[in-house]
Design a protein around this motif. Structure first.
Motif, short mmCIF file in Angstrom:
data_model
loop_
_atom_site.label_atom_id
_atom_site.label_comp_id
_atom_site.label_asym_id
_atom_site.label_seq_id
_atom_site.Cartn_x
_atom_site.Cartn_y
_atom_site.Cartn_z
N LEU A 29 0.83 -1.03 -0.03
CA LEU A 29 -0.07 0.02 0.03
C LEU A 29 0.82 1.36 0.21
O LEU A 29 0.62 2.13 -0.85
N VAL A 30 1.79 1.17 0.72
CA VAL A 30 2.57 2.66 0.90
C VAL A 30 3.50 2.57 -0.41
O VAL A 30 3.75 3.75 -1.00
N GLY A 31 3.77 1.46 -1.12
CA GLY A 31 4.36 1.56 -2.28
C GLY A 31 3.73 2.21 -3.54
O GLY A 31 4.19 2.95 -4.29
N PHE A 32 2.65 1.61 -3.56
CA PHE A 32 1.45 2.07 -4.68
C PHE A 32 1.14 3.67 -4.43
O PHE A 32 0.97 4.47 -5.37
N GLY A 33 1.23 4.20 -3.29
CA GLY A 33 1.05 5.26 -2.66
C GLY A 33 1.97 6.35 -2.76
O GLY A 33 1.83 7.65 -2.67
N SER A 34 3.35 5.97 -3.08
CA SER A 34 4.55 6.97 -3.23
C SER A 34 4.09 7.91 -4.17
O SER A 34 3.99 7.72 -5.60
N ALA A 195 -4.60 7.71 -6.04
CA ALA A 195 -3.66 7.75 -4.98
C ALA A 195 -4.11 7.72 -3.58
O ALA A 195 -3.82 7.44 -2.52
N ALA A 196 -5.22 8.71 -3.63
CA ALA A 196 -5.80 9.00 -2.42
C ALA A 196 -6.44 8.12 -1.85
O ALA A 196 -6.46 7.65 -0.46
N GLY A 197 -7.21 7.24 -2.66
CA GLY A 197 -7.84 5.84 -2.21
C GLY A 197 -6.91 4.87 -1.77
O GLY A 197 -7.05 4.04 -0.78
#
Length: 442
Positions: A29-34, A195-197
């Motif tokens: 999750l933190v990777g996709f949201g970077s 990205a917010a999701g």
């Protein structure tokens, strides 16, 4: 290795695997949201190149400046090591700052698109994202040390970095091409809302406190004064060669913007093909990450470090011989396969080298060095590409840098890398373990 005896209880194979899976979810999750390597980064690069028509060096300069918060990641890591937000330590930090990052992305989704807007969006969201990242990395490193699973933790860490990278290029490249006929505002709104999701989902996921992990972990105290912690960190020799190796491995001049321009301008690859190249490159690492997971139970970390490095040094050489897009795709697979063991071994080394209660600082310092190496290597690579004879000069530069890793490895303390997966690590200052996280944190 069916059981690992720990101070917090006996960790069975089931709890170990569930713990690794739980942390893998956080990492994904933190990777996709970077903002610098996730779903947002690739389409922004295409926007700068295709819509604003910026040359290679200006795209590299944009990414260099926008990543400034990432260069000081050690500050976010030090905050993680000392803060206890909401009385939930790492979970509290992830819950709060993942929510803030999600709100920032959502806000930028409705701002008119421009160069300054994109710069602000990437830089400001990177601040909130870095706090959440620090908590995730600190938790993973601490668990790897205490449960004596730094080898497999490095494997899932590496895989969790590859999957968002793979997805970002597949989705980002295709989306960029699909949105060519739409307005910039529509494209940006879609990207930032996605990205917010992702970051909102991370905030919810981190609220879960699984007993199969936290009941086996011990909280680690830190000095009452920050300067005492910093002094302890600076005196801890093992971190220096580990960080130096990670910097050299990350410093690959020409592997970013210069390679993109070489692929698209010289080999005439489309946006989707450039995305596919990066996806193949990322996916090809995964099999050798898994190989490291199997080997780390049979061989010492020292053996795997040196053999992984020997295979990884000529990693980028196949790029010197490509003359078509099809050849480039095959080269991407070869390059990825030859780099997996080294990448996993270097992350394993970072986890082993981190002093207790300062894991967040060390891992985020490694993150800082990664972004400094990537962005400045990108700038150097574009200069070599534009002024020193093309992409061949970049390949030579990368290979020379990788070869410098060997003498640095010789300075790593032997005791630190003399163990296999599951064997107790020679960690310093055991008195820092002061109580079970299960009982300390709500």
């Amino acid at each position: 290795m069916s059981e690992i005896s720990q101070a917090g209880g006996t960790l069975g194979a089931g709890d170990r695997n569930r713990s690794l899976t739980y942390i893998f979810g956080l990492m994904l999750l933190v990777g996709f949201g970077s903002p610098a390597a996730g779903l947002v980064d690739v389409p922004i690069t295409f926007f700068l190149k295709n819509k604003l028509h910026l040359p290679a060096h200006e795209v590299a300069n944009f990414r260099l400046v926008a990543a400034i918060p990432l260069y000081v990641g050690f500050l976010f890591g030090f905050a993680r090591d000392r803060w206890d937000i909401l009385g939930r330590k790492d979970r509290g930090m992830m819950m709060v700052f993942a929510s803030v990052c999600a709100a920032a992305y959502a806000g930028f989704a409705f701002v008119p698109v421009s160069y300054p807007m994109l710069m602000a969006a990437v830089a400001l969201s990177a601040v909130a994202w870095s706090f959440a990242r620090a908590a995730e990395q600190g938790l993973a490193s601490m668990a790897g040390q205490q449960l004596a699973v730094t080898g497999w933790m490095s494997v899932i860490w590496s895989m969790a970095a590859s999957v968002p990278y793979l997805g970002a290029y597949l989705i980002g490249g295709a989306l960029s091409q699909a949105l060519e006929g739409r307005t910039a505002e529509q494209a940006a709104r879609t990207l930032f809302l996605v990205a917010a999701g992702v970051m909102g989902a991370m905030a919810l996921y981190s609220a879960w406190k699984p007993k199969f992990l936290y009941s086996h972990l011990k909280a680690e105290a830190h000095a009452d004064r920050p300067l005492q912690d910093l002094a302890r960190l600076f005196r801890h020799w093992p971190v220096y060669p580990a960080l130096a190796v990670w910097f050299l491995w990350s410093f690959a001049p020409g592997s970013g913007t210069a390679l993109q321009f070489h692929m698209q301008n010289t080999l005439h690859a489309s946006d989707t093909q450039w995305g596919a190249w990066n996806a193949i490159f990322a996916a090809a690492f995964i099999p050798t990450y898994l190989v490291y997971g199997a080997l780390c139970r049979r061989f010492t970390a020292r053996t795997l470090l040196f053999w992984g490095t020997a295979v990884g040094i000529p990693q980028m050489v196949p790029l010197y011989f490509i003359h078509s897009v099809d050849q480039a795709m095959w080269a991407a697979a070869v390059i990825g396969l030859t780099g997996g063991v080294a990448s996993a071994a270097y992350i394993d080394l970072l986890m082993r080298s981190a002093p207790k209660a300062l894991q967040g600082t060390i891992m985020m310092t490694a993150g800082s060095l990664y972004w400094v190496a990537i962005r400045f290597g990108d700038v150097l690579g574009t200069r070599l590409y534009e002024q020193a004879g093309g992409f061949g000069a970049c390949v030579i530069a990368i290979t020379v840098v990788y070869a410098l890793i060997v003498p640095v490895l010789l300075t790593v303390p032997r005791s630190l890398i003399a163990t296999r997966e599951g064997e107790v690590l020679p960690l310093e200052e055991p008195a820092l373990e002061v109580g079970a996280q299960e009982t300390l944190h709500a």
